[in-house]
Enzyme design. Sequence first.
Site, mmCIF file in Angstrom:
data_model
loop_
_atom_site.group_PDB
_atom_site.id
_atom_site.type_symbol
_atom_site.label_atom_id
_atom_site.label_comp_id
_atom_site.label_asym_id
_atom_site.label_seq_id
_atom_site.Cartn_x
_atom_site.Cartn_y
_atom_site.Cartn_z
ATOM 1 N N LYS A 39 0.927 -1.250 -0.149
ATOM 2 C CA LYS A 39 -0.196 -0.083 -0.044
ATOM 3 C C LYS A 39 0.791 1.351 0.175
ATOM 4 O O LYS A 39 1.848 1.298 0.241
ATOM 5 C CB LYS A 39 -1.157 -0.106 1.122
ATOM 6 C CG LYS A 39 -2.066 -1.054 0.788
ATOM 7 C CD LYS A 39 -3.387 -0.800 1.518
ATOM 8 C CE LYS A 39 -4.510 -1.830 0.738
ATOM 9 N NZ LYS A 39 -5.711 -1.948 1.724
ATOM 10 N N ARG A 71 -4.170 -9.756 4.319
ATOM 11 C CA ARG A 71 -4.678 -9.718 2.767
ATOM 12 C C ARG A 71 -3.280 -9.259 2.103
ATOM 13 O O ARG A 71 -2.996 -8.236 2.165
ATOM 14 C CB ARG A 71 -5.772 -8.741 2.518
ATOM 15 C CG ARG A 71 -6.438 -8.803 1.156
ATOM 16 C CD ARG A 71 -7.819 -8.053 1.041
ATOM 17 N NE ARG A 71 -8.166 -8.155 -0.386
ATOM 18 C CZ ARG A 71 -7.708 -7.273 -1.286
ATOM 19 N NH1 ARG A 71 -6.671 -6.683 -1.084
ATOM 20 N NH2 ARG A 71 -8.253 -7.509 -2.687
HETATM 21 C C1 9MG Z 1 -10.287 -5.263 -1.691
HETATM 22 N N1 9MG Z 1 -9.399 -4.657 -0.800
HETATM 23 C C2 9MG Z 1 -8.541 -3.852 -1.165
HETATM 24 N N2 9MG Z 1 -7.821 -3.755 0.186
HETATM 25 C C3 9MG Z 1 -8.461 -4.148 0.934
HETATM 26 C C4 9MG Z 1 -8.408 -4.304 2.492
HETATM 27 O O1 9MG Z 1 -7.408 -3.423 3.101
HETATM 28 N N3 9MG Z 1 -9.256 -4.788 3.154
HETATM 29 C C5 9MG Z 1 -10.347 -5.575 2.575
HETATM 30 N N4 9MG Z 1 -11.025 -6.361 3.403
HETATM 31 N N5 9MG Z 1 -10.431 -5.838 1.439
HETATM 32 C C6 9MG Z 1 -9.379 -4.806 0.487
#
Ligand code: 9MG
Length: 278
Positions: free
Chosen positions: A205, A239
């Site tokens: 990110k 994730r």
């Molecule tokens: C789809 N998506 C992109 N970034 C995300 C994040 O930080 N959390 C979740 N739940 N979905 C995400």
Amino acid sequence: MGILNVTPDSFSDGGLFFEKDKAIEHGLRMFSEGANIIDVGGESTRPGSDPVPADVELKRVLPVISGLRKHTRNLISVDTSKSEVAIAALAEGANIINDVTALRNDPKMLSVAAQTDAPVILMHMKGTPKTMQRRPTYKNVIVEIKAFLEKQIQLAIKNGIKKENIILDPGIGFGKRFEDNLTLIRNLSDFATLDQPILVGISRKSFIGKILDVPPREREEGTLASAVISVIQGAHILRVHDVAPIKRAILVAEAILDDMWAAGLFAHRGEFKRSHAN
Ligand code: 9MG
């Protein structure tokens, strides 16, 4: 949780897995590298992105979900905020709904989650992907996001979603300033009082890009550092794009944390383990 973006325009891997067979192969590879869940999404949520119609999203995600399901019994989540897409994805073999709007985009999502008994990820986002990075502000980012998530938990439960099916996510990068993202990761353990599993999306990110001044593809080490700190702070699901290195780093971090807990140095971890023991 491994990320599988079936989109032409996601911020770090847009277009790479847009073709069905490549997407299925990549999803299976992430499972073999140690992912417990693959999150399949057909709409980019990167800052500034526009929504896509349900039929476009369906065309992207359904063949990939059914293809993955033919090869694996592992968990698949569908990254969508549209009830129509969630219903079709669950019918095709998805198990979990990842709704970055925390059930606010489509009011029918509440009844879909309740009736299908699917676990649902409720994520905090200020604004929409189109608007979220236009000067977001918070007086106290932790207090405000906790209050929002608490409200969405109550709404979900009132509409028949089981407490044990709710996963929470503070939404790193979704309507947050640079320092808000760092504050959230640093204070993730504050979310433990909500008594639900916590998911965080830190992978590649922009806060990492800002610290290191590198593009998304060169943010693996920054993601690793953020992932380990998130686990120390109590995250249950990460994730991520780069499953193999992150899985290894987390296995080592967890072994150390478990020894610290056994030695009595990490009380809150022990409490969580006891409360979630079967
Ligand atoms: C789809 N998506 C992109 N970034 C995300 C994040 O930080 N959390 C979740 N739940 N979905 C995400």
